[in-house]
Design a protein around this motif. Structure first.
Motif, PDB file in Angstrom:
ATOM      1  N   PRO A 184       0.962  -0.854   0.270  1.00 45.33           N
ATOM      2  CA  PRO A 184       0.097   0.247  -0.114  1.00 45.33           C
ATOM      3  C   PRO A 184       0.570   1.200  -0.184  1.00 45.33           C
ATOM      4  O   PRO A 184       1.644   1.558   0.559  1.00 45.33           O
ATOM      5  CB  PRO A 184      -0.686  -0.152   1.687  1.00 45.33           C
ATOM      6  CG  PRO A 184      -0.800  -1.442   1.457  1.00 45.33           C
ATOM      7  CD  PRO A 184       0.418  -2.244   1.134  1.00 45.33           C
ATOM      8  N   LEU A 185       0.026   2.437  -0.461  1.00 49.01           N
ATOM      9  CA  LEU A 185       1.065   3.348  -0.633  1.00 49.01           C
ATOM     10  C   LEU A 185       1.269   3.769   1.002  1.00 49.01           C
ATOM     11  O   LEU A 185       2.808   4.674   0.657  1.00 49.01           O
ATOM     12  CB  LEU A 185       0.568   4.278  -1.528  1.00 49.01           C
ATOM     13  CG  LEU A 185       0.838   5.621  -1.490  1.00 49.01           C
ATOM     14  CD1 LEU A 185       1.912   5.977  -1.919  1.00 49.01           C
ATOM     15  CD2 LEU A 185       0.154   7.011  -2.455  1.00 49.01           C
ATOM     16  N   SER A 186       0.413   4.146   1.676  1.00 47.94           N
ATOM     17  CA  SER A 186       0.975   4.442   2.897  1.00 47.94           C
ATOM     18  C   SER A 186       1.531   3.863   4.020  1.00 47.94           C
ATOM     19  O   SER A 186       2.884   3.985   4.121  1.00 47.94           O
ATOM     20  CB  SER A 186      -0.686   4.356   4.071  1.00 47.94           C
ATOM     21  OG  SER A 186      -0.973   2.729   4.112  1.00 47.94           O
ATOM     22  N   ARG A 187       2.447   2.477   3.643  1.00 50.17           N
ATOM     23  CA  ARG A 187       3.661   1.852   3.716  1.00 50.17           C
ATOM     24  C   ARG A 187       4.643   2.250   2.994  1.00 50.17           C
ATOM     25  O   ARG A 187       6.099   2.170   3.837  1.00 50.17           O
ATOM     26  CB  ARG A 187       3.483   0.242   3.850  1.00 50.17           C
ATOM     27  CG  ARG A 187       2.147   0.038   4.893  1.00 50.17           C
ATOM     28  CD  ARG A 187       1.672  -1.503   4.495  1.00 50.17           C
ATOM     29  NE  ARG A 187       2.967  -2.753   4.452  1.00 50.17           N
ATOM     30  CZ  ARG A 187       2.343  -4.052   4.541  1.00 50.17           C
ATOM     31  NH1 ARG A 187       0.960  -4.171   4.233  1.00 50.17           N
ATOM     32  NH2 ARG A 187       3.054  -5.244   4.107  1.00 50.17           N
ATOM     33  N   LEU A 188       4.754   2.716   1.965  1.00 49.10           N
ATOM     34  CA  LEU A 188       5.298   2.953   1.258  1.00 49.10           C
ATOM     35  C   LEU A 188       6.315   4.097   1.320  1.00 49.10           C
ATOM     36  O   LEU A 188       7.596   4.259   1.619  1.00 49.10           O
ATOM     37  CB  LEU A 188       5.088   2.965  -0.503  1.00 49.10           C
ATOM     38  CG  LEU A 188       5.401   1.621  -1.439  1.00 49.10           C
ATOM     39  CD1 LEU A 188       4.431   1.464  -2.974  1.00 49.10           C
ATOM     40  CD2 LEU A 188       6.639   0.408  -1.013  1.00 49.10           C
ATOM     41  N   ARG A 189       5.791   5.232   1.385  1.00 47.30           N
ATOM     42  CA  ARG A 189       5.961   6.385   2.095  1.00 47.30           C
ATOM     43  C   ARG A 189       6.636   6.221   3.466  1.00 47.30           C
ATOM     44  O   ARG A 189       6.990   7.250   4.001  1.00 47.30           O
ATOM     45  CB  ARG A 189       4.457   7.521   2.471  1.00 47.30           C
ATOM     46  CG  ARG A 189       3.973   7.548   1.113  1.00 47.30           C
ATOM     47  CD  ARG A 189       2.906   9.076   1.274  1.00 47.30           C
ATOM     48  NE  ARG A 189       3.323  10.096   2.102  1.00 47.30           N
ATOM     49  CZ  ARG A 189       2.684  11.081   2.288  1.00 47.30           C
ATOM     50  NH1 ARG A 189       0.921  10.844   2.072  1.00 47.30           N
ATOM     51  NH2 ARG A 189       2.537  11.996   2.846  1.00 47.30           N
ATOM     52  N   ARG A 190       6.503   4.921   4.659  1.00 47.36           N
ATOM     53  CA  ARG A 190       6.869   5.183   5.640  1.00 47.36           C
ATOM     54  C   ARG A 190       8.040   4.417   5.764  1.00 47.36           C
ATOM     55  O   ARG A 190       8.866   5.334   6.577  1.00 47.36           O
ATOM     56  CB  ARG A 190       5.575   3.680   6.082  1.00 47.36           C
ATOM     57  CG  ARG A 190       6.144   4.372   7.915  1.00 47.36           C
ATOM     58  CD  ARG A 190       5.422   2.713   8.605  1.00 47.36           C
ATOM     59  NE  ARG A 190       4.852   1.949   8.007  1.00 47.36           N
ATOM     60  CZ  ARG A 190       4.291   0.692   8.502  1.00 47.36           C
ATOM     61  NH1 ARG A 190       3.195   0.548   9.045  1.00 47.36           N
ATOM     62  NH2 ARG A 190       4.506   0.102   7.363  1.00 47.36           N
ATOM     63  N   VAL A 191       8.693   4.299   4.910  1.00 44.35           N
ATOM     64  CA  VAL A 191       9.600   4.041   4.884  1.00 44.35           C
ATOM     65  C   VAL A 191      10.507   5.108   3.129  1.00 44.35           C
ATOM     66  O   VAL A 191      11.812   5.012   3.065  1.00 44.35           O
ATOM     67  CB  VAL A 191      10.493   2.893   3.718  1.00 44.35           C
ATOM     68  CG1 VAL A 191       9.964   1.644   5.323  1.00 44.35           C
ATOM     69  CG2 VAL A 191       9.555   1.692   2.999  1.00 44.35           C
ATOM     70  N   LEU A 192      10.040   5.825   4.084  1.00 42.91           N
ATOM     71  CA  LEU A 192      10.691   7.011   2.496  1.00 42.91           C
ATOM     72  C   LEU A 192      11.391   8.093   3.558  1.00 42.91           C
ATOM     73  O   LEU A 192      10.516   8.595   4.794  1.00 42.91           O
ATOM     74  CB  LEU A 192       9.691   8.080   1.260  1.00 42.91           C
ATOM     75  CG  LEU A 192       9.603   6.882   0.117  1.00 42.91           C
ATOM     76  CD1 LEU A 192       8.511   8.111  -0.514  1.00 42.91           C
ATOM     77  CD2 LEU A 192      10.330   6.872  -0.352  1.00 42.91           C
ATOM     78  N   ARG A 236      -4.775   7.846  -7.037  1.00 42.46           N
ATOM     79  CA  ARG A 236      -4.769   8.020  -5.503  1.00 42.46           C
ATOM     80  C   ARG A 236      -3.178   8.303  -5.308  1.00 42.46           C
ATOM     81  O   ARG A 236      -3.133   8.808  -4.203  1.00 42.46           O
ATOM     82  CB  ARG A 236      -4.850   6.594  -5.090  1.00 42.46           C
ATOM     83  CG  ARG A 236      -6.172   5.494  -4.660  1.00 42.46           C
ATOM     84  CD  ARG A 236      -6.882   4.562  -3.491  1.00 42.46           C
ATOM     85  NE  ARG A 236      -5.903   3.756  -4.305  1.00 42.46           N
ATOM     86  CZ  ARG A 236      -5.958   2.523  -5.081  1.00 42.46           C
ATOM     87  NH1 ARG A 236      -7.097   2.896  -5.588  1.00 42.46           N
ATOM     88  NH2 ARG A 236      -5.448   1.371  -4.853  1.00 42.46           N
ATOM     89  N   LEU A 237      -2.769   7.917  -5.827  1.00 41.83           N
ATOM     90  CA  LEU A 237      -0.686   8.471  -6.199  1.00 41.83           C
ATOM     91  C   LEU A 237      -0.903  10.274  -6.043  1.00 41.83           C
ATOM     92  O   LEU A 237      -0.539  10.691  -5.572  1.00 41.83           O
ATOM     93  CB  LEU A 237       0.199   7.694  -6.737  1.00 41.83           C
ATOM     94  CG  LEU A 237       1.726   8.082  -6.393  1.00 41.83           C
ATOM     95  CD1 LEU A 237       2.114   6.749  -6.537  1.00 41.83           C
ATOM     96  CD2 LEU A 237       2.382   8.676  -7.022  1.00 41.83           C
ATOM     97  N   GLY A 286      11.639  12.284   0.366  1.00 47.88           N
ATOM     98  CA  GLY A 286      12.481  11.065  -0.385  1.00 47.88           C
ATOM     99  C   GLY A 286      11.198  11.214  -1.985  1.00 47.88           C
ATOM    100  O   GLY A 286      10.259  12.032  -1.742  1.00 47.88           O
ATOM    101  N   THR A 287      11.363  10.421  -2.545  1.00 46.54           N
ATOM    102  CA  THR A 287      10.820   9.926  -3.461  1.00 46.54           C
ATOM    103  C   THR A 287      10.322   8.751  -4.133  1.00 46.54           C
ATOM    104  O   THR A 287      11.017   7.848  -4.219  1.00 46.54           O
ATOM    105  CB  THR A 287      11.806  10.542  -4.891  1.00 46.54           C
ATOM    106  OG1 THR A 287      11.652  11.926  -4.595  1.00 46.54           O
ATOM    107  CG2 THR A 287      11.412  10.506  -6.515  1.00 46.54           C
ATOM    108  N   LEU A 288       8.860   8.247  -4.123  1.00 44.97           N
ATOM    109  CA  LEU A 288       8.827   6.882  -4.798  1.00 44.97           C
ATOM    110  C   LEU A 288       7.756   7.380  -6.093  1.00 44.97           C
ATOM    111  O   LEU A 288       7.383   8.171  -6.400  1.00 44.97           O
ATOM    112  CB  LEU A 288       7.087   6.808  -4.071  1.00 44.97           C
ATOM    113  CG  LEU A 288       6.640   5.594  -4.686  1.00 44.97           C
ATOM    114  CD1 LEU A 288       7.008   4.497  -4.479  1.00 44.97           C
ATOM    115  CD2 LEU A 288       4.722   5.586  -3.924  1.00 44.97           C
ATOM    116  N   VAL A 289       8.512   6.598  -6.995  1.00 44.60           N
ATOM    117  CA  VAL A 289       8.309   5.740  -8.328  1.00 44.60           C
ATOM    118  C   VAL A 289       7.980   5.346  -8.390  1.00 44.60           C
ATOM    119  O   VAL A 289       7.784   4.179  -8.790  1.00 44.60           O
ATOM    120  CB  VAL A 289       9.618   6.676  -9.501  1.00 44.60           C
ATOM    121  CG1 VAL A 289       8.976   6.070 -10.749  1.00 44.60           C
ATOM    122  CG2 VAL A 289      10.494   7.542  -8.789  1.00 44.60           C
TER     123      VAL A 289
END
Length: 329
Positions: free
Chosen positions: A221-229, A255-256, A233-236
């Motif tokens: 999930p996006l929320s968990r990816l953001r938690r480790v940025l 959503r992103l 930081g940048t999520l691609v």
């Protein structure tokens, strides 16, 4: 000439080897004698005509394929040049984006092919265009990776991921690769300083923070990816990472994009590299890395042209190690 023709959307069985007319170059175009063509997830989406919403967007045709001959990544030599083409001559070895690549000959615009690095076989060269250019855009252009950045590549052994690991390492980033245990040795050899076995560890729960995450899988999930940025930081997300025959990645992409409007972190989506955008500049950038010894294509399996459908089945499984390539002799 022989070509892999598709007259309707559907499973790999819709791909048939047939004799078709050889293309002729128009103004600004070249005809490439194809020696090898690579298969991508993009190709099986085009084959199946999904997600359905993409048909309405005009990219693949509404009720049947817009392009009759399959494939887009190719390597070979220039067979003929059209009026106005400069810098290319018959016999030149090239790689690039050639719609209808799964054939003995393919026509494309001259700006979408570049010289083939001398150290590559045609099979290796065919593996480069879509995978390497997508990785370049995800890591460098959109991701903005720099020396010393912590970069995580989810799906690190795949067609895009194995290029991404090498590009991040070439930028002197600290690379963490997420892959299956069987691919750990491969990604380490490509420049990953850390390897996470996704069957035993969830990187989103590790507590380690990254300056850049390139997500080729979409299994968190996006929320968990953001938690480790890191806070800035940048999520691609490579294609949004959401399956589904109707909407595909559209829902997760929206959503992103919506979350990005309110986040300090940079949340970005890239689509698989196609001829759109600065394709030539990106192709030259990746071939320069290859010539410098910083980037090496990994070929998982090869199939003869007549067995393209079998190659597509393998790609659809989603566990390819590097690229799947069709040989054309």
């Amino acid at each position: 000439m022989e070509a892999i023709v598709q007259k309707s959307f559907g499973p790999p069985e819709v791909l048939r080897l047939e004799d078709v007319d050889r293309p002729e170059p128009g103004a600004g175009e070249v005809v490439v004698r194809v020696r090898a063509a690579a298969l991508n997830p993009y190709d099986w989406h085009m084959m199946r005509g999904d997600p359905y919403v993409a048909r309405l967007m005009g990219g693949m045709g509404l009720t049947r394929p817009k392009t009759a001959v399959a494939g887009i990544d190719a390597a070979g030599h220039v067979e003929a040049v059209g009026p106005g083409v400069q810098g290319l001559e018959p016999g030149d070895e090239v790689l690039g984006f050639c719609p209808g690549a799964c054939a003995e000959y393919a026509r494309t615009t001259a700006d979408l092919v570049v010289p083939k690095p001398a150290g590559l076989t045609f099979e290796q060269a065919a593996a480069v265009p879509m995978g390497a250019v997508t990785a370049l855009r995800g890591i460098r252009t959109v991701g903005g990776a720099k020396a010393g950045h912590r970069v995580l590549v989810n799906g690190a052994a795949g067609g895009v991921g194995h290029f991404a690991v090498q590009i991040a390492a070439a930028l002197d980033a600290e690379v963490t690769a997420v892959c299956s245990p069987g691919n750990a040795e491969l990604v380490r050899s490509l420049g990953a300083g850390h390897v996470i076995d996704y069957t035993r560890q969830d990187f989103t729960r590790s507590g380690v923070r990254y300056d850049l995450i390139l997500d080729n899988v979409g299994n968190h999930p996006l929320s968990r990816l953001r938690r480790v940025l890191t806070p800035a930081g940048t999520l691609v997300a490579n294609g949004g990472g959401s399956p589904g025959r109707v909407f595909g990645a559209v829902g997760s992409t929206l959503r992103l994009v919506a979350a990005n409007a309110f986040a300090r972190q940079r949340l970005r989506v890239i689509l698989p590299a196609t001829p759109a955008g600065p394709a030539r500049d990106d192709l030259l950038a990746v071939t320069a890395l290859i010539d410098a010894g910083r980037l090496t294509p990994v070929v998982d399996r090869t199939y003869p042209l007549a067995e393209t459908a079998e190659g597509m089945r393998h790609v659809e499984l989603g566990h390819a190690r590097g690229k799947t390539v069709i040989t054309v002799r």
